[in-house]
Enzyme design. Structure first.
Site, short mmCIF file in Angstrom:
data_model
loop_
_atom_site.label_atom_id
_atom_site.label_comp_id
_atom_site.label_asym_id
_atom_site.label_seq_id
_atom_site.Cartn_x
_atom_site.Cartn_y
_atom_site.Cartn_z
N CYS A 108 31.02 21.96 46.24
CA CYS A 108 29.95 22.98 47.47
C CYS A 108 29.40 23.22 45.75
O CYS A 108 28.33 22.77 45.69
CB CYS A 108 30.46 23.94 48.06
SG CYS A 108 31.31 23.17 49.78
N HIS B 103 36.20 22.51 29.19
CA HIS B 103 35.97 22.89 30.60
C HIS B 103 36.48 22.52 31.56
O HIS B 103 37.01 22.99 32.51
CB HIS B 103 34.39 21.72 29.94
CG HIS B 103 33.90 22.07 31.59
ND1 HIS B 103 32.76 22.92 31.81
CD2 HIS B 103 33.15 20.74 33.17
CE1 HIS B 103 32.20 23.29 33.22
NE2 HIS B 103 32.49 21.60 33.70
N SER C 54 34.23 28.53 38.48
CA SER C 54 33.82 28.98 39.63
C SER C 54 32.85 29.86 39.81
O SER C 54 32.60 30.94 39.40
CB SER C 54 34.53 28.98 40.06
OG SER C 54 35.93 28.38 40.48
N ALA D 77 35.85 21.67 60.94
CA ALA D 77 36.92 21.34 60.78
C ALA D 77 37.62 21.63 59.82
O ALA D 77 38.90 21.50 59.43
CB ALA D 77 37.73 21.12 61.77
#
Length: 442
Positions: A57, A104, A114, A195
Site C-alpha cells: 500500500c 534501504h 514504514s 478478506a
C-alpha cells in the site's frame, strides 16, 4: 556486479500515483519477465539480469542486479507500465545504487522506512515478494543474498531493540478514529470489504470493542466465510454491497481491485436510506477501493492510508533510542554485504583487468584442489595402515605428502624467471606463508 533500486513510497508520491504502480502478487511474475526482457534488449551486458518487485500500500520498489547499472532504463520502463511520463515519475521516485540499496532494503525490512515506524507487516510482504521473484526465475545469487541478509538484519533489530514496542498499527489507528466519531463502538455495525491480512488485522481490533454486528464482503465467499466465522459475523457477496451499504455505520475496505468498488452514487443512496446518519469509512487499498469524491459528502468521514499517517506517528520520541540502535545494526549489515560484494568483484590492477577472474571462483578452485590432495593422501595412508605399517610413520608420510603437494608450485616459481621476478615471488611467498614470523620480527 552492480546493484540498483528504484522506488516510490508514501513520503515521495501521492496515493493516486502510487496506485498506478501497485502490483498484485499474481502480477509479479509476468511483470518481472517484461522488465528483464526490456533490460536485456537495451544492453548486451544484461543477459542475466536479476530483478524483484516489492509492492505494498505504501511503496513500489524495483531491485535489480546486473553487470552494470541501468537506472534510467528501469525508470523509463516503470513509467511506461504506469502510463506516466518519465519526468513525472522521476520527480516522485528515488534511485539507489550499491551500498545505498543494501541500507534501504535493511531499513525497509526492519520497519524503519514504514509509515508505522517499527511495524512488522512489511517483513512478511518482502518475503512474499522474494518468493514470487524466485518462483518467476528472476532471483539470482546477488539479490538472494541481499534479501536474506535483509531478513537477518530485521530479525536482529526486532530481537535486540524495542523498535516496535510503541508502534500504532493502521488497524489500531482506524479504531481510534472511529472512537472519535462514535460515542460507543459497541453500538455500531461494521462492514469489512476484502478478506486479506490487513482486513483481518482491522477486524481483530474492531472485534475487541464488541461492535453490534460485523460483516465481511468478499469476492470469494469461502475466504470471507472463514474470516466471518472467526469474528462471529456474517458474510456477503461483493455484488450485494451497494444494496446493503446503508446498514453499516463503519466501512473498512482493502482489496486488490484495480478499480474502485464503492462509488459515489452507492454512498449517496446509502446516506439517503440512513437519513444522513454519519458513516465512517476507511480505504486502505492502493489503488483506491472508494471513489475519492465520496470524501466531499457532508455525512461521510473518509480516511485513506495517507490520512492515517498523523495518527500512527505518535510516541515518536519514545522510539528514538531504539531507532539509533537499529541503525547501528543496519550499518554493520551494510558493511558485511558490501564486503561480500567486493569478494565477488574482479581483483583490481593489471592482473584483474587481464584475467577478469573474481576472487570467489578462485577460492572455490583452491578449496577443491586442496580437498583433492587431502583425499589422495588419506587414501594412501589408509592403504599403508591396512598393510600393517607403523602409525607414526604413516602420519609422518601423510603430513609430508600434503606439504610437498602444497609447496610444489611455490618452489617451482621461486626457481624460475630472472632475478627480479624471483625477488617479487619471494616477497609474495613471505607475505603468504611466513606471516607469523614476519609479525614477530617487527
Amino acid at each position: 556486479m552492480a546493484v540498483w533500486a528504484l522506488g516510490i513510497n508514501h513520503t515521495t508520491a501521492p496515493l493516486d500515483l502510487r496506485g498506478r504502480f501497485a502490483f498484485a502478487l499474481d502480477q509479479i511474475a509476468p511483470t518481472l519477465q517484461g522488465l528483464r526482457q526490456s533490460l536485456a534488449g537495451a544492453s548486451a551486458r544484461h543477459p542475466q539480469i536479476e530483478t524483484a518487485i516489492i509492492s505494498t500500500c505504501n511503496r513500489t520498489e524495483i531491485y535489480c542486479a546486473g553487470n552494470e547499472t541501468a537506472v534510467d532504463h528501469t525508470l523509463g520502463w516503470l513509467a511506461q507500465s504506469g502510463g506516466v511520463s518519465p519526468a513525472l515519475l522521476r520527480s516522485h521516485s528515488y534511485a539507489l545504487e550499491d551500498g545505498l540499496v543494501a541500507r534501504h532494503a535493511f531499513r525497509v525490512a526492519s520497519g524503519l522506512d514504514s509509515m508505522v515506524l517499527g511495524e512488522a507487516q512489511i517483513l512478511g510482504q518482502m518475503k512474499d515478494a522474494v518468493r514470487a521473484a524466485e518462483t518467476a526465475g528472476a532471483l539470482g545469487t546477488t539479490l538472494n543474498q541481499l534479501f536474506q541478509r535483509s531478513f537477518a538484519v530485521a530479525k536482529e533489530v526486532r530481537s535486540s531493540t524495542e523498535i516496535g514496542a510503541h508502534s500504532i498499527s493502521m488497524a489500531a489507528a482506524a479504531v481510534r478514529l472511529a472512537g472519535q466519531l462514535f460515542e460507543d463502538l459497541s453500538d455500531i455495525k461494521v462492514l469489512f470489504v476484502g478478506a486479506g491480512e490487513m482486513i483481518e488485522l482491522c477486524a481483530t481490533h474492531f472485534a475487541a470493542r464488541t461492535p453490534k454486528a460485523i460483516a465481511i464482503a468478499n469476492r470469494t465467499l469461502e475466504r470471507g466465510e472463514k474470516l466471518a466465522t472467526r469474528f462471529g459475523g456474517e458474510v456477503m457477496r461483493l455484488a450485494d454491497l451497494p444494496e446493503r451499504l446503508h446498514e453499516f455505520d463503519a466501512v473498512i475496505s482493502c482489496t486488490a481491485s484495480s478499480l474502485p468498488i464503492i462509488g459515489l452514487g452507492a454512498v449517496e443512496r446509502a446516506l439517503k436510506k440512513r437519513r444522513h446518519r454519519p458513516m465512517f469509512m476507511v480505504d486502505l487499498a492502493v489503488p483506491r477501493d472508494i471513489e475519492p469524491e465520496v470524501k466531499a459528502l457532508g455525512d461521510v468521514y473518509l480516511y485513506t492510508v495517507d490520512d492515517l499517517a498523523t495518527v500512527v506517528q505518535t510516541a515518536q520520541a519514545n522510539r528514538q533510542a531504539a531507532v539509533a540502535q537499529a541503525e547501528a545494526i543496519i550499518d554493520a549489515g551494510v558493511q558485511s554485504f558490501m564486503h561480500w560484494m567486493d569478494l565477488r568483484s574482479p581483483p583490481a590492477g593489471a592482473a584483474g583487468a587481464a584475467g577478469g577472474a573474481a576472487v570467489v571462483p578462485l577460492i572455490q578452485q583452491l578449496n577443491a584442489q586442496t580437498d583433492a590432495w587431502r583425499a589422495a593422501e588419506i587414501a594412501r595412508a589408509k592403504k599403508l595402515l591396512a598393510r600393517g605399517e607403523d602409525v607414526d610413520a604413516v602420519l609422518e608420510a601423510l603430513s609430508r605428502g600434503l606439504t610437498q603437494k602444497m609447496l610444489h608450485g611455490t618452489m617451482a616459481e621461486l626457481r624460475a624467471g630472472d632475478a627480479e621476478a624471483r625477488a617479487q615471488t619471494a616477497q609474495t611467498v613471505s607475505r603468504l606463508f611466513l606471516r607469523s614470523q614476519t609479525k614477530s620480527s617487527l
